[in-house]
Structures are given as C-alpha cells and as structure tokens.
Write a protein that holds these residues in place. Sequence first.
Motif, PDB file in Angstrom:
ATOM      1  N   LEU A 168      26.855  29.612 -27.014  1.00  0.00           N
ATOM      2  CA  LEU A 168      25.950  27.589 -26.727  1.00  0.00           C
ATOM      3  C   LEU A 168      25.427  28.411 -25.144  1.00  0.00           C
ATOM      4  N   THR A 169      26.068  28.934 -24.358  1.00  0.00           N
ATOM      5  CA  THR A 169      25.142  28.984 -23.452  1.00  0.00           C
ATOM      6  C   THR A 169      23.877  29.141 -23.083  1.00  0.00           C
ATOM      7  N   LEU A 170      24.081  30.382 -23.664  1.00  0.00           N
ATOM      8  CA  LEU A 170      22.877  31.101 -24.351  1.00  0.00           C
ATOM      9  C   LEU A 170      21.212  30.250 -25.217  1.00  0.00           C
ATOM     10  N   ALA A 171      22.120  29.327 -25.723  1.00  0.00           N
ATOM     11  CA  ALA A 171      21.237  28.704 -26.489  1.00  0.00           C
ATOM     12  C   ALA A 171      21.356  27.379 -25.641  1.00  0.00           C
ATOM     13  N   PHE A 172      21.971  27.017 -24.703  1.00  0.00           N
ATOM     14  CA  PHE A 172      21.668  26.069 -23.722  1.00  0.00           C
ATOM     15  C   PHE A 172      19.887  26.025 -22.460  1.00  0.00           C
ATOM     16  N   ILE A 173      20.638  27.340 -22.167  1.00  0.00           N
ATOM     17  CA  ILE A 173      19.488  27.682 -21.208  1.00  0.00           C
ATOM     18  C   ILE A 173      18.098  28.191 -22.050  1.00  0.00           C
ATOM     19  N   PHE A 174      18.202  29.186 -22.819  1.00  0.00           N
ATOM     20  CA  PHE A 174      16.861  29.287 -23.653  1.00  0.00           C
ATOM     21  C   PHE A 174      16.224  27.739 -24.565  1.00  0.00           C
ATOM     22  N   GLY A 175      16.974  26.809 -24.681  1.00  0.00           N
ATOM     23  CA  GLY A 175      16.490  25.603 -25.489  1.00  0.00           C
ATOM     24  C   GLY A 175      16.488  24.297 -24.246  1.00  0.00           C
ATOM     25  N   MET A 176      16.139  24.960 -22.559  1.00  0.00           N
ATOM     26  CA  MET A 176      15.651  24.121 -21.740  1.00  0.00           C
ATOM     27  C   MET A 176      14.248  25.164 -21.082  1.00  0.00           C
ATOM     28  N   ILE A 177      14.653  26.225 -21.455  1.00  0.00           N
ATOM     29  CA  ILE A 177      13.220  26.930 -21.440  1.00  0.00           C
ATOM     30  C   ILE A 177      11.694  26.873 -21.952  1.00  0.00           C
ATOM     31  N   ALA A 178      12.727  25.993 -23.606  1.00  0.00           N
ATOM     32  CA  ALA A 178      11.702  26.561 -24.851  1.00  0.00           C
ATOM     33  C   ALA A 178      10.964  25.398 -24.539  1.00  0.00           C
ATOM     34  N   HIS A 179      11.918  24.210 -23.685  1.00  0.00           N
ATOM     35  CA  HIS A 179      11.645  22.560 -23.970  1.00  0.00           C
ATOM     36  C   HIS A 179      10.727  22.813 -22.717  1.00  0.00           C
TER      37      HIS A 179
ATOM     38  N   LEU B  50       8.706  24.318 -21.285  1.00  0.00           N
ATOM     39  CA  LEU B  50       6.920  24.272 -21.909  1.00  0.00           C
ATOM     40  C   LEU B  50       6.729  24.379 -23.177  1.00  0.00           C
ATOM     41  N   ARG B  51       7.181  22.929 -23.743  1.00  0.00           N
ATOM     42  CA  ARG B  51       6.669  22.705 -24.651  1.00  0.00           C
ATOM     43  C   ARG B  51       6.447  22.838 -25.720  1.00  0.00           C
ATOM     44  N   LEU B  52       7.934  23.996 -25.657  1.00  0.00           N
ATOM     45  CA  LEU B  52       7.992  24.757 -27.151  1.00  0.00           C
ATOM     46  C   LEU B  52       8.969  23.735 -28.258  1.00  0.00           C
ATOM     47  N   SER B  53       9.077  23.996 -28.990  1.00  0.00           N
ATOM     48  CA  SER B  53      10.068  23.669 -30.019  1.00  0.00           C
ATOM     49  C   SER B  53      11.698  24.136 -29.366  1.00  0.00           C
ATOM     50  N   ASN B  54      12.619  23.312 -29.422  1.00  0.00           N
ATOM     51  CA  ASN B  54      14.420  24.042 -29.129  1.00  0.00           C
ATOM     52  C   ASN B  54      14.279  24.805 -30.263  1.00  0.00           C
ATOM     53  N   MET B  55      13.979  24.890 -31.278  1.00  0.00           N
ATOM     54  CA  MET B  55      14.394  25.412 -32.060  1.00  0.00           C
ATOM     55  C   MET B  55      13.766  27.712 -31.376  1.00  0.00           C
TER      56      MET B  55
ATOM     57  N   ILE C 268       9.598  32.112 -35.900  1.00  0.00           N
ATOM     58  CA  ILE C 268       9.961  32.108 -34.555  1.00  0.00           C
ATOM     59  C   ILE C 268       8.237  32.222 -33.451  1.00  0.00           C
ATOM     60  N   PHE C 269       7.462  32.832 -33.978  1.00  0.00           N
ATOM     61  CA  PHE C 269       6.149  32.542 -34.050  1.00  0.00           C
ATOM     62  C   PHE C 269       4.895  31.823 -34.613  1.00  0.00           C
ATOM     63  N   SER C 270       5.265  31.016 -35.429  1.00  0.00           N
ATOM     64  CA  SER C 270       5.205  30.226 -35.862  1.00  0.00           C
ATOM     65  C   SER C 270       5.826  28.390 -35.511  1.00  0.00           C
ATOM     66  N   ILE C 271       6.553  29.139 -35.380  1.00  0.00           N
ATOM     67  CA  ILE C 271       6.872  27.301 -34.538  1.00  0.00           C
ATOM     68  C   ILE C 271       6.911  27.574 -32.896  1.00  0.00           C
ATOM     69  N   MET C 272       6.404  28.136 -32.468  1.00  0.00           N
ATOM     70  CA  MET C 272       5.800  28.387 -30.892  1.00  0.00           C
ATOM     71  C   MET C 272       4.552  27.713 -30.903  1.00  0.00           C
ATOM     72  N   LEU C 273       3.978  28.175 -31.822  1.00  0.00           N
ATOM     73  CA  LEU C 273       2.107  28.186 -32.160  1.00  0.00           C
ATOM     74  C   LEU C 273       2.122  26.639 -32.166  1.00  0.00           C
ATOM     75  N   ASN C 274       3.105  26.046 -33.228  1.00  0.00           N
ATOM     76  CA  ASN C 274       3.343  25.042 -33.846  1.00  0.00           C
ATOM     77  C   ASN C 274       2.717  23.797 -32.709  1.00  0.00           C
ATOM     78  N   PRO C 275       3.672  23.469 -31.347  1.00  0.00           N
ATOM     79  CA  PRO C 275       2.495  22.538 -30.638  1.00  0.00           C
ATOM     80  C   PRO C 275       1.216  22.840 -30.042  1.00  0.00           C
ATOM     81  N   PHE C 276       0.412  24.147 -30.396  1.00  0.00           N
ATOM     82  CA  PHE C 276      -0.366  24.037 -29.614  1.00  0.00           C
ATOM     83  C   PHE C 276      -1.609  24.122 -31.135  1.00  0.00           C
ATOM     84  N   LEU C 277      -1.211  23.807 -32.289  1.00  0.00           N
ATOM     85  CA  LEU C 277      -2.057  23.643 -33.105  1.00  0.00           C
ATOM     86  C   LEU C 277      -2.141  22.081 -33.547  1.00  0.00           C
ATOM     87  N   PHE C 278      -1.280  21.537 -32.482  1.00  0.00           N
ATOM     88  CA  PHE C 278      -1.452  19.438 -32.884  1.00  0.00           C
ATOM     89  C   PHE C 278      -1.717  19.431 -31.763  1.00  0.00           C
TER      90      PHE C 278
END
Length: 396
Positions: free
Chosen positions: A15-26, A28-33, A372-382
């Motif tokens: 959960l700690t690592l998920a929180f840290i990397f979820g914040m980083i993803a957020h 960067l405007r990527l999905s928290n997933m 991982i790559f498709s979820i990362m790229l999805n915001p850029f498609l939108f």
Amino acid sequence: MPHTLPLITTLVGGLTLAFIFGMIAHRLRLSNMVGYLLAGVLCGPFTPGFVADQALAAELAEIGVILLMFGVGLHFSVKDLLSVKYIAIPGAILQIVFATLLGALAGKLFGWSWTVGLVFGLSLSTASTIVLLRALESKGLLAKREGQIAIGWLIVEDLVMVLALVLLPVLAPSDVANSSTDLWLQLAVTLGKVFAFILFMFVIGRRLIPWILSRTADTGSAELFTLAVLVIALGIAFAAVKLFGASFALGAFFAGVVLSGSTLSHKAAQDTLPLRDAFAVLFFVSVGMLFNPSILLQQPLAVILTVLIIIAGKSLAAYGLVRLFGYSKSVALTISASLAQIGEFAFILVGLAIYLKLLPNEARDLVLAGAIFSIMLNPFLFSWLDRYQRKHAGNA
C-alpha cells in the motif's frame, strides 16, 4: 517473540508503494492504476529490494477481484444496455472477435498454438471499467450519447468476459486425453452448474438479499449494514465456488446484479467503496508483482505488437463499427479512444488461464506490458481527441 509478519509486511509495503507511485502517476496526469501496477513490479520478485509475500498477495488480490466484480454487478444496468443495444451488442461482440483473432495471429508469430493464441487475444479484447469510467467522467461525457454507447459497449464486453471465465476451465489440458464427447459433456455440466447458480440467485437471492439488507438498515447501524454487504459479496462468491463449481468473479458479479435492483443498492455501493478501492489497489499491486520487466529487453517486438493490437487494432475496429452504424466521426473517435486500453478483466482472465495451463508465463508478461503502456497512453489519446474536435468543430 520473532516479528515475522508477512501479512502486515505485504499490506504496509504494497500500500505504501502504491500510494507513492499512485501520487506520481496522478501528478503526471496518468491513471492511478499505472502507479499501482508499477508499485507491484517494484515489490515483486523480479526487481531488487523489498519483495512482498506472493502467496498472501494473491489471496488479497482474490478479495480485490470479488469486490471489483461485485461493484461491476452493482452498476450493471439493463436499461442502459437496452438504450444502445443496436450498436453496443453487435459492436462489442465483433470487436472482441476481431481483437481475439489479431491476438491469435500474433500468437502464431510467437510460436504458440491456436488455442493459446485465442486465449491471449481474448485477454486483449476488453477495456478496463475503471479507466473508461474515469476518462469519460473527466471529460463530462458520461451523460452524452457517446458515453452511453461506450458504457453499453463495456457492459457487453464484461458479460462476454464473465462467460469466458466460466468456459475457460473446460479448455484446460488434462492428463487423460478427452474425446470430443467428453468435452461437450464437461461443457454441458459446467454450463448446467452455472445456470443452476444464476437461477438460484434470481429466484431466491433476489428476495433474500434485499430482505437481509432491509432488516439490517432498520437497525440504524452503519457498521452492521457495511458488514452485511461484505458478507453477501464474499459469502456468495465463496458459495458459487464451493456449491456450484463457478468462480469467485462470477459469484460476486451476480451478487451485485441481484442487489442492483434494490433501493439500498446505492447505499451498499457507497458504504463499501473505500474497502473496495483499497482491495482493488492490492489487486493491481499483486498483478504488477507477476510482471517480469526483462521481457521489455528480451522481446521488445512482441511487446510493441501487443500494444499495437490494444491501441490500434481495437480502436480501428471500434471506429469502423461505430461509423458503420451511422454515427459521426466525433462519436466514433471518442468510443475508439475509450476502448484503447485493457485492465482488470484482462488480469483476471490471464491469471485463470495461467493457473489452468492455457497460457505460458510469457503471455502474462506481454498482457501486463500491454496494459501498463495502453493505460499510460490513454490520457494522451483523449488529449489528441480534444484538440482534433476543437479543430474540426462543426464538421464532425
């Protein structure tokens, strides 16, 4: 007293690592997933440093699957599906067939059998509920026609995946060669058990579950109500496996479907949301733990091809089908972008297929890389879609 606490260590570390990397993803405007999956990669056995207990993580992930599928069932709406049935049902089925065939062809290039390739392609064919809903919500599209079509499309995909989870065990290899008669008999028995479970849920469960929740709500105790919902979700999922030979996912899904017609369904969804989110995070972390990053170096072309099937193959199929049904370019592009990713059902399906020895571990790594790559790229498609629609406003 030795402090060997694998459960607490796995929970805290994951959960700690998920929180840290979820914040980083957020940020960067990527999905928290994406952050949760990367957290899982970091606490998995294929990377240096902290390694969580995989067996415990897998069991926690199973609870995550149950709660995720329960949530999908709670939000299942026959009315929403019927409102767009003429495009969502044929469109979703044809797109699944197209993506599955592309995956099977890719599997042949990888040296796999047609059966392995078809299961691989099927795992690439369905979009993530979480990613799609959040993308549509952020763009204010949930109430618009394209949003309704995308959600209806996704409901059909989810139903097909539920059916696939039921039928996959029939395809599992056996130590004793099965004749075609045995295979059909096994299929009939499997479907018979599932039908018996569904019948039980709609005849008895539809009356019993709302009654239990209604009596619990009358107590005025919020914690008893939340506990009742969890007991229903987990208990029915467990009973589906033990009594009917179905899956946890199927049991939880129909528990949600039966409850969705109750006046207390909204309260049930709201009260269990925090716990559902927490275990969903653990689910994505546990999935990330299974990913071996070395495949990015060992088979880069296979990874690229997998990502192209998800982003280009599925999107082009969806675009062509939506246009074929007479909708505008704008609507077709929105639906294409919405479906250009994979998520939780792909993980559930590939996990079951690995367990049944229908897929090699290499296929799981490719599916996870594709996710991982498709979820990362999805915001850029939108983002590209927003620019395109502003530029061509009035011409769609």
